[in-house]
Design a protein around this motif. Structure first.
Motif, mmCIF file in Angstrom:
data_model
loop_
_atom_site.group_PDB
_atom_site.id
_atom_site.type_symbol
_atom_site.label_atom_id
_atom_site.label_comp_id
_atom_site.label_asym_id
_atom_site.label_seq_id
_atom_site.Cartn_x
_atom_site.Cartn_y
_atom_site.Cartn_z
ATOM 1 N N ILE A 5 -2.669 2.652 0.174
ATOM 2 C CA ILE A 5 -0.991 1.274 0.129
ATOM 3 C C ILE A 5 -0.711 2.233 -1.512
ATOM 4 C CG2 ILE A 5 0.067 -0.615 0.250
ATOM 5 C CD1 ILE A 5 -1.551 -0.110 2.441
ATOM 6 N N GLY A 6 0.832 2.284 -1.941
ATOM 7 C CA GLY A 6 1.418 1.788 -2.953
ATOM 8 C C GLY A 6 1.855 0.963 -3.645
ATOM 9 N N VAL A 7 1.507 0.361 -4.487
ATOM 10 C CA VAL A 7 1.946 -0.529 -5.071
ATOM 11 C C VAL A 7 2.897 0.114 -6.866
ATOM 12 C CG1 VAL A 7 1.406 -2.885 -6.288
ATOM 13 C CG2 VAL A 7 -0.020 -1.711 -4.228
ATOM 14 N N ILE A 8 4.125 -0.598 -6.240
ATOM 15 C CA ILE A 8 5.192 0.125 -8.035
ATOM 16 C C ILE A 8 5.455 -1.520 -8.515
ATOM 17 C CG2 ILE A 8 7.291 0.761 -8.099
ATOM 18 C CD1 ILE A 8 7.253 3.222 -6.018
ATOM 19 N N GLY A 9 5.258 -1.148 -9.710
ATOM 20 C CA GLY A 9 5.260 -2.693 -10.139
ATOM 21 C C GLY A 9 4.211 -3.446 -9.295
ATOM 22 N N VAL A 10 2.834 -3.611 -11.202
ATOM 23 C CA VAL A 10 1.551 -4.786 -10.851
ATOM 24 C C VAL A 10 1.873 -5.861 -12.066
ATOM 25 C CG1 VAL A 10 -0.600 -3.867 -11.569
ATOM 26 C CG2 VAL A 10 0.326 -1.847 -10.985
ATOM 27 N N GLY A 11 2.758 -7.035 -11.282
ATOM 28 C CA GLY A 11 3.024 -7.850 -11.952
ATOM 29 C C GLY A 11 1.361 -9.069 -11.135
ATOM 30 N N GLN A 12 2.445 -10.271 -11.930
ATOM 31 C CA GLN A 12 1.169 -11.365 -10.182
ATOM 32 C C GLN A 12 1.053 -11.081 -9.115
ATOM 33 O OE1 GLN A 12 -1.323 -13.763 -11.891
ATOM 34 N NE2 GLN A 12 -0.690 -12.457 -13.421
ATOM 35 N N ILE A 13 2.558 -10.421 -8.709
ATOM 36 C CA ILE A 13 2.436 -10.983 -6.721
ATOM 37 C C ILE A 13 1.940 -9.087 -6.350
ATOM 38 C CG2 ILE A 13 3.573 -10.445 -4.821
ATOM 39 C CD1 ILE A 13 3.203 -13.432 -5.826
ATOM 40 N N GLU A 62 3.048 11.860 0.530
ATOM 41 C CA GLU A 62 2.829 11.911 1.480
ATOM 42 C C GLU A 62 1.643 11.488 2.788
ATOM 43 O OE1 GLU A 62 3.293 15.836 3.233
ATOM 44 O OE2 GLU A 62 5.179 15.897 2.588
ATOM 45 N N ASN A 63 0.952 10.599 1.612
ATOM 46 C CA ASN A 63 -0.656 9.999 2.787
ATOM 47 C C ASN A 63 -0.561 9.551 2.224
ATOM 48 O OD1 ASN A 63 -2.050 12.648 3.212
ATOM 49 N ND2 ASN A 63 -1.973 13.100 1.172
ATOM 50 N N ILE A 64 0.961 8.033 1.707
ATOM 51 C CA ILE A 64 1.051 6.977 1.115
ATOM 52 C C ILE A 64 2.216 6.145 2.041
ATOM 53 C CG2 ILE A 64 1.968 5.108 -0.615
ATOM 54 C CD1 ILE A 64 0.614 6.442 -2.265
ATOM 55 N N ASN A 65 1.617 5.865 3.016
ATOM 56 C CA ASN A 65 3.471 5.464 4.331
ATOM 57 C C ASN A 65 3.724 3.845 3.746
ATOM 58 O OD1 ASN A 65 4.627 5.714 6.603
ATOM 59 N ND2 ASN A 65 3.734 3.585 7.552
ATOM 60 N N ILE A 66 2.589 2.990 3.007
ATOM 61 C CA ILE A 66 3.239 1.662 2.719
ATOM 62 C C ILE A 66 3.403 2.011 1.631
ATOM 63 C CG2 ILE A 66 2.813 -0.550 2.788
ATOM 64 C CD1 ILE A 66 1.306 0.106 5.527
ATOM 65 N N ILE A 67 4.232 0.861 1.062
ATOM 66 C CA ILE A 67 4.866 0.648 -0.634
ATOM 67 C C ILE A 67 5.317 -0.967 -1.102
ATOM 68 C CG2 ILE A 67 6.759 0.956 -2.363
ATOM 69 C CD1 ILE A 67 4.784 3.386 -1.462
ATOM 70 N N VAL A 68 4.706 -1.004 -1.574
ATOM 71 C CA VAL A 68 4.599 -2.358 -1.720
ATOM 72 C C VAL A 68 5.074 -2.181 -3.378
ATOM 73 C CG1 VAL A 68 3.376 -4.680 -2.915
ATOM 74 C CG2 VAL A 68 2.448 -3.384 -0.712
ATOM 75 N N LEU A 69 7.279 -2.740 -3.094
ATOM 76 C CA LEU A 69 7.994 -2.908 -4.088
ATOM 77 C C LEU A 69 7.622 -4.175 -4.908
ATOM 78 C CD1 LEU A 69 9.937 -1.081 -5.894
ATOM 79 C CD2 LEU A 69 11.168 -2.196 -4.280
ATOM 80 N N SER A 70 7.185 -4.346 -6.441
ATOM 81 C CA SER A 70 7.612 -5.365 -7.309
ATOM 82 C C SER A 70 7.836 -5.749 -8.353
ATOM 83 C CB SER A 70 5.733 -5.810 -7.088
ATOM 84 O OG SER A 70 6.188 -7.619 -7.347
ATOM 85 N N ILE A 71 9.025 -5.253 -8.467
ATOM 86 C CA ILE A 71 9.805 -4.878 -9.709
ATOM 87 C C ILE A 71 10.994 -5.558 -9.676
ATOM 88 C CG2 ILE A 71 8.875 -2.509 -9.243
ATOM 89 C CD1 ILE A 71 11.846 -2.268 -8.646
ATOM 90 N N LEU A 91 7.309 -2.766 1.720
ATOM 91 C CA LEU A 91 6.824 -4.415 1.591
ATOM 92 C C LEU A 91 7.770 -5.092 0.609
ATOM 93 C CD1 LEU A 91 3.126 -3.968 2.690
ATOM 94 C CD2 LEU A 91 5.756 -4.020 4.534
ATOM 95 N N ASP A 92 8.976 -5.372 0.504
ATOM 96 C CA ASP A 92 9.415 -6.099 -1.062
ATOM 97 C C ASP A 92 9.188 -7.505 -1.243
ATOM 98 O OD1 ASP A 92 11.290 -5.590 -3.349
ATOM 99 O OD2 ASP A 92 12.398 -6.467 -2.474
ATOM 100 N N THR A 93 8.977 -7.552 -2.767
ATOM 101 C CA THR A 93 8.631 -9.512 -3.094
ATOM 102 C C THR A 93 9.369 -9.593 -3.699
ATOM 103 O OG1 THR A 93 7.991 -8.781 -5.157
ATOM 104 C CG2 THR A 93 6.142 -8.169 -3.120
#
Length: 278
Positions: A5-13, A62-71, A91-93
């Motif tokens: 899983i890719g996570v762009i933005g590493v705040g609380q959520i 290309e191996n990352i399909n899901i991105i958690v976007l938390s910016i 997956l946008d927060t």
């Protein structure tokens, strides 16, 4: 092989979702605006299934399909087009907090929901769903469980394919989901609505003073909502007259908990020992 899983933005959520994903057997790659080296403490706290990289590299992987976007929303117009995200499930927060990022006319006038605003800066090949925006980070962490009788519900809105992925991901990390519909209805679980934080708050013991309330809510999991309860809340929700979150609309004891968490996180960043504050 574990999915990454890719996570762009590493705040609380974003950080909390990363923790839950690793607990569920995923690998995670995290990025923030300060560069991979600033996440060394976070990676150390998450363990061997986590690593840091740049947002651009995550977008191209290309191996990352899901991105958690938390910016923050004020980063959206410049960051998202520059990343060139394509063919991802986002997956946008996001939430709109005018006091933090300034007023946005498209949102203040209800021309767009917050999610529709974010989506317009993404390539059309991406699949998008709004999730994780309506629950406080410490409750998101403490309420995850595989015991379905104790699980609570996360509302989701967006693309049907993305909602399917979000539902599967949520199930693995310990949550049920409730499909609110398209992004045009995503306002139903944004700030100033019953499903934004309030629906999750358990009943504290009678006579609790201010400090006791803070301790109770920091340690007590969210209400284990059912689909029927979620439907009742969503169906009864009217569009708020005021758009966006504010300090005034947040109970004082919750505001203090959140402020303390952010202060601890900021202190860790300033000292060069950034870590997840969960």
């Amino acid at each position: 092989m574990s999915e990454t899983i890719g996570v762009i933005g590493v705040g609380q959520i974003g950080g909390t979702v990363a923790r839950l994903a690793i607990d569920a057997g995923y690998k995670v790659v995290l990025s923030n605006s300060r560069g991979p080296e600033s996440l060394s403490g976070v990676i150390s706290s998450l363990g061997e299934n986590a690593k840091a990289d740049t947002s651009a590299n995550i977008a191209k992987d290309e191996n990352i399909n899901i991105i958690v976007l938390s910016i923050p929303l004020n980063a959206v117009p410049t960051l998202l087009p520059s990343l060139g995200l394509k063919n991802k499930v986002i997956l946008d927060t996001s939430n709109y907090y005018p006091f933090r990022e300034g007023n946005l006319e498209e949102l203040d006038s209800n021309k767009l929901t917050t999610s529709e605003y974010v989506l317009k800066y993404l390539d059309s090949s991406n699949k998008y769903v709004k999730i994780f925006n309506n629950i406080i980070s410490f409750q998101l962490r403490s309420s995850a469980t595989q015991d379905e009788s104790k699980q609570t519900i996360l509302p989701i809105a967006g693309d049907d394919e993305a909602k399917k992925v979000a539902n599967e991901f949520s199930k693995k990390i310990g949550y049920k989901t409730y499909d609110v519909g398209p992004l045009s209805l995503s306002w139903k679980f944004e700030p100033n609505t019953p499903f934004y934080v309030g629906a999750y708050l358990p009943q504290p013991p009678e006579g609790s003073d201010h400090e006791a309330l803070k301790t109770f809510f920091k340690k007590t999991p969210a209400n284990p909502l059912t689909h029927e309860q979620a439907k009742q809340v969503i169906d009864a929700t009217e569009r708020p007259a005021v758009v966006g979150g504010s300090f005034e609309a947040t109970p004082k004891f919750l505001l203090e908990i959140i402020t303390e968490l952010y202060a601890e996180e900021a202190q860790a960043k300033a000292s060069g020992t950034a870590k997840l504050v969960l």
